[in-house]
Design an enzyme around this catalytic site. Structure first.
Site, PDB file in Angstrom:
ATOM      1  N   CYS A  45       0.909  -1.252  -0.056  1.00 33.12           N
ATOM      2  CA  CYS A  45       0.059  -0.017   0.204  1.00 33.12           C
ATOM      3  C   CYS A  45       0.963   1.356   0.025  1.00 33.12           C
ATOM      4  O   CYS A  45       0.466   2.197  -0.881  1.00 33.12           O
ATOM      5  CB  CYS A  45      -0.972   0.297   1.207  1.00 33.12           C
ATOM      6  SG  CYS A  45      -1.998  -1.353   1.270  1.00 33.12           S
TER       7      CYS A  45
HETATM    8  C1  BEZ Z   1       0.452  -4.546   1.570  1.00 39.39           C
HETATM    9  O1  BEZ Z   1      -0.086  -3.567   1.418  1.00 39.39           O
HETATM   10  O2  BEZ Z   1       1.645  -4.804   1.714  1.00 39.39           O
HETATM   11  C2  BEZ Z   1      -0.227  -5.684   2.323  1.00 39.39           C
HETATM   12  C3  BEZ Z   1      -1.523  -5.423   3.059  1.00 39.39           C
HETATM   13  C4  BEZ Z   1      -2.309  -6.649   3.368  1.00 39.39           C
HETATM   14  C5  BEZ Z   1      -1.781  -7.900   3.129  1.00 39.39           C
HETATM   15  C6  BEZ Z   1      -0.501  -8.050   2.387  1.00 39.39           C
HETATM   16  C7  BEZ Z   1       0.201  -6.977   1.831  1.00 39.39           C
END
Ligand code: BEZ
Length: 211
Positions: A45
């Site tokens: 994210c």
């Molecule tokens: C991420 O944004 O890195 C992420 C968020 C939830 C699960 C896996 C990755």
């Protein structure tokens, strides 16, 4: 029921990092992208929001407003934005909705309980100036989205909204487009003065009309 293409994007009022957003009013006459991410302080994210910030001039060129969303609260968003700015070498320049009560997530069906009970998946809604949903995409938490693809789709949507054309597979801005099947052969020269070629009676190509 899930939102479908052509539906009016539901209106809402929500708190964001740039203050209260009344969604339809905030969109005004612009196109819009509303996209959810699973959670603050997560690696994928962080890269997605940094990438979006860097592409802001490209979205603006296309008259597109962008707004992100997760179910984390506003103070968490504000803290995380500092990290995004630091690690991605940018300044987050669009609002992030704090949907702690899940009101917007539920309205847009962004929580898929069989993927996660608690977090939004990576949903994208592209909304036209008529407030109708033009595109939906859903990615899992583990796969970051391709924001260049979103720009490409916007280019296609804006072109096809204004001309009787469609865009072929892997089309990129500047390439030939497909003449809509509804256009009769005899009407093509007037509508597409740059010329055309008929590969098959149903597959007629013409240079991109708005260049
Ligand atoms: C991420 O944004 O890195 C992420 C968020 C939830 C699960 C896996 C990755």
């Amino acid at each position: 029921m899930a939102l479908r293409l052509g539906d009016i994007a539901p209106d809402f009022t929500a708190q964001s990092t740039e203050g209260e957003i009344r969604f339809h009013e905030w969109l005004g006459d612009s196109w819009g992208i509303l996209f959810s991410h699973p959670a603050d302080f997560t690696p994928v994210c962080t890269t997605e929001l940094g990438t979006t910030a860097k592409l802001k001039p490209e979205f603006e060129k296309r008259n597109v407003k962008v707004v992100a969303l997760s179910v984390d609260p506003l103070p968490s968003h504000h803290e995380w934005v500092k990290d995004i700015n630091e690690t991605q070498g940018t300044t987050v320049n669009f609002p992030i909705i704090a949907d702690a009560d899940r009101k917007v997530s539920e309205l847009y069906d962004m929580i898929h309980p069989n993927a996660s009970e608690n977090f939004t998946v990576r949903s994208v809604f592209v909304i036209g100036p008529d407030k109708k949903i033009k595109l939906t995409i859903t990615y899992p938490a583990s796969t970051g989205r391709n924001f260049n693809e979103l720009l490409r789709v916007i280019d296609s949507l804006q072109l096809t909204a204004n001309y009787s054309v469609a865009t072929p597979a892997n089309w990129q801005h500047g390439e030939e487009v497909v003449i809509a099947p509804a256009i009769k052969d005899e009407d093509i020269p007037a509508k597409f003065p740059k010329g055309h070629k008929a590969v098959k009676p149903y597959l007629r190509l013409t240079p991109q009309p708005n260049l």
